[in-house]
Design a protein around this motif. Structure first.
Motif, PDB file in Angstrom:
ATOM      1  N   VAL A   5       0.840  -1.200   0.000  1.00  0.00           N
ATOM      2  CA  VAL A   5       0.000   0.000   0.000  1.00  0.00           C
ATOM      3  C   VAL A   5       0.878   1.254   0.000  1.00  0.00           C
ATOM      4  O   VAL A   5       0.620   2.211  -0.740  1.00  0.00           O
ATOM      5  CB  VAL A   5      -0.972  -0.009   1.203  1.00  0.00           C
ATOM      6  CG1 VAL A   5      -1.641   1.331   1.383  1.00  0.00           C
ATOM      7  CG2 VAL A   5      -2.007  -1.103   1.035  1.00  0.00           C
ATOM      8  N   ASP A   6       1.932   1.257   0.823  1.00  0.00           N
ATOM      9  CA  ASP A   6       2.835   2.405   0.875  1.00  0.00           C
ATOM     10  C   ASP A   6       3.529   2.629  -0.465  1.00  0.00           C
ATOM     11  O   ASP A   6       3.682   3.769  -0.914  1.00  0.00           O
ATOM     12  CB  ASP A   6       3.872   2.220   1.983  1.00  0.00           C
ATOM     13  CG  ASP A   6       3.268   2.311   3.379  1.00  0.00           C
ATOM     14  OD1 ASP A   6       2.115   2.807   3.501  1.00  0.00           O
ATOM     15  OD2 ASP A   6       3.938   1.881   4.349  1.00  0.00           O
ATOM     16  N   ALA A   7       3.960   1.542  -1.106  1.00  0.00           N
ATOM     17  CA  ALA A   7       4.620   1.668  -2.403  1.00  0.00           C
ATOM     18  C   ALA A   7       3.658   2.242  -3.440  1.00  0.00           C
ATOM     19  O   ALA A   7       4.044   3.075  -4.263  1.00  0.00           O
ATOM     20  CB  ALA A   7       5.140   0.312  -2.862  1.00  0.00           C
ATOM     21  N   ARG A   8       2.405   1.825  -3.378  1.00  0.00           N
ATOM     22  CA  ARG A   8       1.407   2.338  -4.324  1.00  0.00           C
ATOM     23  C   ARG A   8       1.163   3.826  -4.096  1.00  0.00           C
ATOM     24  O   ARG A   8       1.089   4.612  -5.035  1.00  0.00           O
ATOM     25  CB  ARG A   8       0.111   1.557  -4.180  1.00  0.00           C
ATOM     26  CG  ARG A   8      -0.939   1.960  -5.174  1.00  0.00           C
ATOM     27  CD  ARG A   8      -2.093   0.973  -5.166  1.00  0.00           C
ATOM     28  NE  ARG A   8      -3.094   1.405  -6.106  1.00  0.00           N
ATOM     29  CZ  ARG A   8      -4.343   1.652  -5.776  1.00  0.00           C
ATOM     30  NH1 ARG A   8      -4.770   1.463  -4.562  1.00  0.00           N
ATOM     31  NH2 ARG A   8      -5.207   2.059  -6.682  1.00  0.00           N
ATOM     32  N   LYS A   9       1.058   4.221  -2.825  1.00  0.00           N
ATOM     33  CA  LYS A   9       0.854   5.636  -2.517  1.00  0.00           C
ATOM     34  C   LYS A   9       2.042   6.471  -2.975  1.00  0.00           C
ATOM     35  O   LYS A   9       1.880   7.564  -3.501  1.00  0.00           O
ATOM     36  CB  LYS A   9       0.632   5.824  -1.014  1.00  0.00           C
ATOM     37  CG  LYS A   9      -0.729   5.413  -0.533  1.00  0.00           C
ATOM     38  CD  LYS A   9      -0.880   5.648   0.959  1.00  0.00           C
ATOM     39  CE  LYS A   9      -2.212   5.195   1.480  1.00  0.00           C
ATOM     40  NZ  LYS A   9      -2.331   5.381   2.924  1.00  0.00           N
ATOM     41  N   ALA A  10       3.257   5.951  -2.768  1.00  0.00           N
ATOM     42  CA  ALA A  10       4.456   6.676  -3.164  1.00  0.00           C
ATOM     43  C   ALA A  10       4.507   6.863  -4.675  1.00  0.00           C
ATOM     44  O   ALA A  10       4.851   7.950  -5.159  1.00  0.00           O
ATOM     45  CB  ALA A  10       5.702   5.945  -2.677  1.00  0.00           C
ATOM     46  N   SER A  11       4.149   5.830  -5.425  1.00  0.00           N
ATOM     47  CA  SER A  11       4.183   5.956  -6.880  1.00  0.00           C
ATOM     48  C   SER A  11       3.120   6.939  -7.360  1.00  0.00           C
ATOM     49  O   SER A  11       3.364   7.720  -8.279  1.00  0.00           O
ATOM     50  CB  SER A  11       4.014   4.597  -7.552  1.00  0.00           C
ATOM     51  OG  SER A  11       2.719   4.101  -7.360  1.00  0.00           O
ATOM     52  N   LYS A  12       1.940   6.924  -6.741  1.00  0.00           N
ATOM     53  CA  LYS A  12       0.904   7.897  -7.111  1.00  0.00           C
ATOM     54  C   LYS A  12       1.369   9.319  -6.807  1.00  0.00           C
ATOM     55  O   LYS A  12       1.132  10.239  -7.577  1.00  0.00           O
ATOM     56  CB  LYS A  12      -0.393   7.606  -6.353  1.00  0.00           C
ATOM     57  CG  LYS A  12      -1.242   6.540  -6.956  1.00  0.00           C
ATOM     58  CD  LYS A  12      -2.574   6.453  -6.227  1.00  0.00           C
ATOM     59  CE  LYS A  12      -3.513   5.491  -6.886  1.00  0.00           C
ATOM     60  NZ  LYS A  12      -4.792   5.429  -6.199  1.00  0.00           N
TER      61      LYS A  12
END
Length: 140
Positions: A58-65
């Motif tokens: 989830v954190d990786a997805r938020k960072a990429s967004k």
């Protein structure tokens, strides 16, 4: 559900039977997933590990967004130096780019050419749309 459908097949309308039968594969898949998760998380340590993996995803997805939105924001905003250069004494901006000049001239053909040049230079559709909107706001 399967047993109920077999028991009441003659009683229920055909549309309802078909609708229930379409739902069966998803129901079977969810049940299988629940069984697999239950087997995978037998100990509290495994549950914590699964939660940690999920949190990292989830954190990786938020960072990429966030990176994508930051990049598009930066691409749509001219630098402070170019903003200062674009100002003239009466407080209005002068068009600096081909797109800005085309928008200020309100020439559809020039606007199309400028947008095509931006696309050819590697700008994404979102970036060209943002630049066009900014030019319309400032010079349209």
């Amino acid at each position: 559900l399967v047993k109920l459908l077999q028991d009441f097949k003659g009683i229920l309308p055909a549309e309802k039977v078909e609708k229930a039968q379409r739902r069966q594969p998803a129901m079977f898949a969810r049940a299988e997933m629940r069984r697999e998760l239950a087997l995978a998380m037998k100990t509290p340590a495994e549950v914590l590990q699964a939660e940690q993996v999920l949190k990292e995803a989830v954190d990786a997805r938020k960072a990429s967004k966030k990176q994508v939105s930051e990049a598009s924001r930066m691409a749509s905003q001219p630098s402070q130096a170019s903003q200062a250069e674009a100002k003239i004494p009466n407080g209005k901006k002068e068009p600096q780019t081909q797109l800005e000049r085309a928008v200020s001239a309100n020439d559809k053909q020039l606007i199309k050419e400028a947008l095509n040049e931006l696309k050819a230079s590697g700008k994404s559709t979102m970036e060209t749309s943002l630049l066009y909107a900014a030019a319309r706001k400032d010079f349209g």
